[in-house]
Enzyme design. Structure first.
Site, PDB file in Angstrom:
ATOM      1  N   GLU A   1       0.829  -1.214   0.000  1.00 21.73           N
ATOM      2  CA  GLU A   1       0.000   0.000   0.000  1.00 21.73           C
ATOM      3  C   GLU A   1       0.861   1.261   0.000  1.00 21.73           C
ATOM      4  O   GLU A   1       0.533   2.247  -0.664  1.00 21.73           O
ATOM      5  CB  GLU A   1      -0.902   0.051   1.236  1.00 21.73           C
ATOM      6  CG  GLU A   1      -1.849  -1.116   1.395  1.00 21.73           C
ATOM      7  CD  GLU A   1      -1.256  -2.195   2.299  1.00 21.73           C
ATOM      8  OE1 GLU A   1      -0.102  -2.611   2.083  1.00 21.73           O
ATOM      9  OE2 GLU A   1      -1.970  -2.633   3.215  1.00 21.73           O
TER      10      GLU A   1
ATOM     11  N   CYS B   1      -0.189   1.429   7.217  1.00 24.34           N
ATOM     12  CA  CYS B   1      -0.783   1.712   5.904  1.00 24.34           C
ATOM     13  C   CYS B   1      -2.107   2.459   6.054  1.00 24.34           C
ATOM     14  O   CYS B   1      -2.400   3.382   5.292  1.00 24.34           O
ATOM     15  CB  CYS B   1      -0.949   0.414   5.129  1.00 24.34           C
ATOM     16  SG  CYS B   1       0.645  -0.340   4.732  1.00 24.34           S
TER      17      CYS B   1
END
Lengths: 149, 149
Positions: free
Chosen positions: A58, A89
């Protein structure tokens, strides 16, 4: 009506990224970021290759998407990621003000939902899209890793 | 006895990084990572310069420290950062298994303490080291920014 650009379509692309991670001996997590049915960024886990705990799929996709857009906010974007994002993330996604997060498999222990990581008020999150495929890939990775050690 | 390498000594180095961010028009947050009284990594906020929400001072210091050590875990390290880490940075610090986090000013709204971000069980965290200096620099930045707009 056939809808070629549904969640499963983009999650398959994220799964291809996860498979690329797998091939490198990385925990197989992959992500893509989409605007208007177009993939603008891809990423897969590279924490071992880069020797860097921050190199999640991510994180790389967020950086790449901002680079593509020429702006740091991902307000009209959707992230597809094969595993529920972790605190790091999800925290980065908070800052990005991303519109939508779609994940595959749950991460009961280290995922942002169980740990109550704060998302941006404008962000929606949903999971379970091709969850079996994502978790099967993870299981296969850990079984293989155990057998090698 | 004079102790040259105390928390204030290293927080001053982190404040120098924050000032470097300030000079670039970035929200002034700085960080250093220390092992055995030696600074092995530095970082300052570069989110505007790099057009990247992930470019916080701590994230760059974590990456740089792992690069220096040749390993992704920061088990014997101390992070000095001028502002309480956010969820993203605390999440990265969780993965790094860092030993100690020492911060300057509190971030009541977006800091990891108020938001209950999970740290690694082996990690200690303390704040308030040169907090006034850190928050004065932040205040000065936002006043100046307001006056320019």
């Amino acid at each position: 009506m056939i809808e070629p650009f549904d969640d499963a379509y983009f999650m398959k692309k994220a799964l291809q990224e996860a498979e690329a991670a797998y091939e490198k001996g990385e925990i197989p997590v992959g992500a893509v970021i989409v605007v208007d049915n177009k993939i603008i960024a891809r990423g897969h886990n590279l924490t071992e290759t880069l020797i860097d705990v921050t190199a999640h799929a991510e994180m790389q996709a967020i950086t790449a998407a901002a680079n593509f857009l020429g702006g740091k906010y991902l307000k009209k974007c959707t992230l597809y990621v094969t595993l529920e994002p972790c605190q790091m993330c999800a925290g980065a996604l908070y800052w990005s003000q991303i519109s939508h997060i779609v994940y595959g498999a749950r991460d009961e222990e280290r995922g942002c939902i169980g740990l109550n990581t704060k998302l941006h008020p404008k962000t929606t999150i949903k999971g379970g899209v091709m969850a079996n495929e994502a978790s099967e890939l993870m299981k296969r990775f850990f079984i293989e890793k155990r057998n090698l050690n």
